[in-house]
Design a protein around this motif. Structure first.
Motif, short mmCIF file in Angstrom:
data_model
loop_
_atom_site.label_atom_id
_atom_site.label_comp_id
_atom_site.label_asym_id
_atom_site.label_seq_id
_atom_site.Cartn_x
_atom_site.Cartn_y
_atom_site.Cartn_z
N PRO A 26 0.80 -1.23 0.00
CA PRO A 26 0.00 0.00 0.00
C PRO A 26 0.84 1.28 0.00
O PRO A 26 0.50 2.24 -0.69
N GLU A 27 1.93 1.29 0.77
CA GLU A 27 2.74 2.51 0.83
C GLU A 27 3.34 2.84 -0.53
O GLU A 27 3.38 4.01 -0.94
N THR A 28 3.80 1.82 -1.24
CA THR A 28 4.40 2.04 -2.55
C THR A 28 3.38 2.50 -3.57
O THR A 28 3.60 3.47 -4.31
N THR A 29 2.24 1.83 -3.61
CA THR A 29 1.24 2.16 -4.63
C THR A 29 0.57 3.51 -4.39
O THR A 29 0.11 4.15 -5.33
N SER A 30 0.51 3.94 -3.14
CA SER A 30 -0.16 5.21 -2.84
C SER A 30 0.79 6.40 -2.82
O SER A 30 0.33 7.55 -2.84
N ARG A 31 2.07 6.15 -2.80
CA ARG A 31 3.04 7.23 -2.59
C ARG A 31 2.95 8.31 -3.67
O ARG A 31 3.03 9.50 -3.38
N MET A 32 2.78 7.90 -4.93
CA MET A 32 2.74 8.87 -6.02
C MET A 32 1.34 9.00 -6.63
O MET A 32 1.19 9.51 -7.74
N LEU A 33 0.33 8.59 -5.88
CA LEU A 33 -1.03 8.64 -6.41
C LEU A 33 -1.49 10.07 -6.66
O LEU A 33 -2.18 10.35 -7.66
N GLU A 34 -1.12 10.99 -5.79
CA GLU A 34 -1.52 12.38 -5.99
C GLU A 34 -0.87 12.96 -7.24
O GLU A 34 -1.47 13.76 -7.97
N VAL A 35 0.37 12.53 -7.51
CA VAL A 35 1.05 12.93 -8.75
C VAL A 35 0.26 12.43 -9.95
O VAL A 35 0.05 13.16 -10.93
N TRP A 36 -0.17 11.17 -9.88
CA TRP A 36 -0.96 10.60 -10.97
C TRP A 36 -2.23 11.42 -11.21
O TRP A 36 -2.61 11.68 -12.35
#
Length: 314
Positions: free
Chosen positions: A203-213
């Motif tokens: 979860p930490e990896t997949t959500s880390r750049m979600l706002e960038v996406w």
């Protein structure tokens, strides 16, 4: 006679202006900056090539022999080289960079536009990485920057640094995309938002750049490139929630196949269209004014290939 002479003079002045403009554009392509410094190319501009991978030189695998496999591929491909982080394992130290990355991908350093990975930060908070790449790693050692490549706007980001809504990186990204609106935009960084590899289930990896996406999606970006999982995977265009979106969605490629070892897939994620965890290789992107073509090129003797063409988001 006077009118003819005047017309000739105006034509000459315009021609000289075009020559000078073309020269300036060529320089802008070669130098990553805080934001792109040249206007995007016209419809008739020649396509350009962007090629690379992530997770590259592992000193624990015969002093980075896998990186030499992929470096030989890049030897034969002109264009700009991207990297998706984790340049030298296990700790990204200056010694590991010099002994394992430099003899292979290092010969393409002058045309490389990197992005940092988590292993690059294990030694002195990334100092060896920034010392090695210098100005090519972006200003102020922050690890994110943008540049113009042909008709495309290219953004290199730092998935180790903060990237939430109030972070300096996200504020910079919004400003950069506002000031550099083009028909086609590509962004790359290390840790993927979507992946069927082992890190895609963290979860930490997949959500880390979600706002960038989300920001990239808002501004109509076309392509995202990531590493971290030592696999190759291509996704169909999708929105920030991972739902198919063939009209406005971003197509993601995971290209952690630079030579640092390979992973098995854990759970195939929705919208995954092509996958391979058995071949080192590089992704070659040919960027035209309104479309892009991709080709995964494997190391010598390997059979897996993946290729296709897609229009940019309209």
């Amino acid at each position: 006679m006077m009118r003819s002479a005047l017309a000739v003079g105006v034509a000459c002045a315009l021609a000289m202006a075009c020559v000078l403009s073309g020269t300036a554009l060529g320089l802008a392509k070669q130098n990553p900056t805080d934001a792109a410094t040249a206007a995007p190319g016209a419809q008739g501009q020649e396509p350009v090539v962007l090629v690379g991978a992530g997770d590259i030189a592992n000193c624990e695998i015969t002093k980075g022999s896998g990186a030499e496999v992929t470096a030989r591929l890049i030897d034969k491909i002109p264009g700009t080289v991207f990297t998706l982080g984790d340049h030298a394992y296990p700790n990204g130290s200056a010694k590991q960079i010099q002994e394992c990355y430099e003899p292979s991908w290092g010969r393409h350093k002058a045309r490389t536009r990197p992005s940092p990975g988590n292993h690059d930060y294990l030694s002195d908070k990334g100092k060896p990485y920034f010392d090695y790449f210098g100005d090519s790693a972006g200003p102020d050692r922050r690890g994110y920057y943008s540049y113009t490549l042909g008709a495309w706007h290219i953004v290199s980001l730092n998935s180790v640094a903060d990237a939430d809504r109030r972070s300096p990186q996200l504020e910079w990204l919004r400003k950069d995309l506002t000031e550099n609106r083009t028909a086609c935009t590509l962004a790359y960084w290390h840790s993927p938002v979507f992946s069927s590899g082992p890190h895609g289930n963290e979860p930490e990896t997949t959500s880390r750049m979600l706002e960038v996406w989300r920001v990239l999606y808002e501004f109509g970006a076309d392509v995202v490139l990531n590493g971290h999982d030592h696999t190759y995977e291509r996704f169909a265009p999708q929105d920030p929630k991972g739902k198919p979106d063939p009209k406005k969605g971003i197509r993601e490629f995971v290209v952690g196949t630079g030579g640092g070892g390979l992973y098995n897939f854990k759970q195939v994620k929705p919208n995954s269209e092509a996958r391979n965890g058995r071949s080192y290789g590089v992704l070659k992107l040919t960027l035209a004014a309104t479309e892009y073509t991709w080709e995964f090129i494997p190391g010598a003797g390997e059979q897996f290939h993946d290729s296709g063409t897609s229009p940019c988001v309209q």
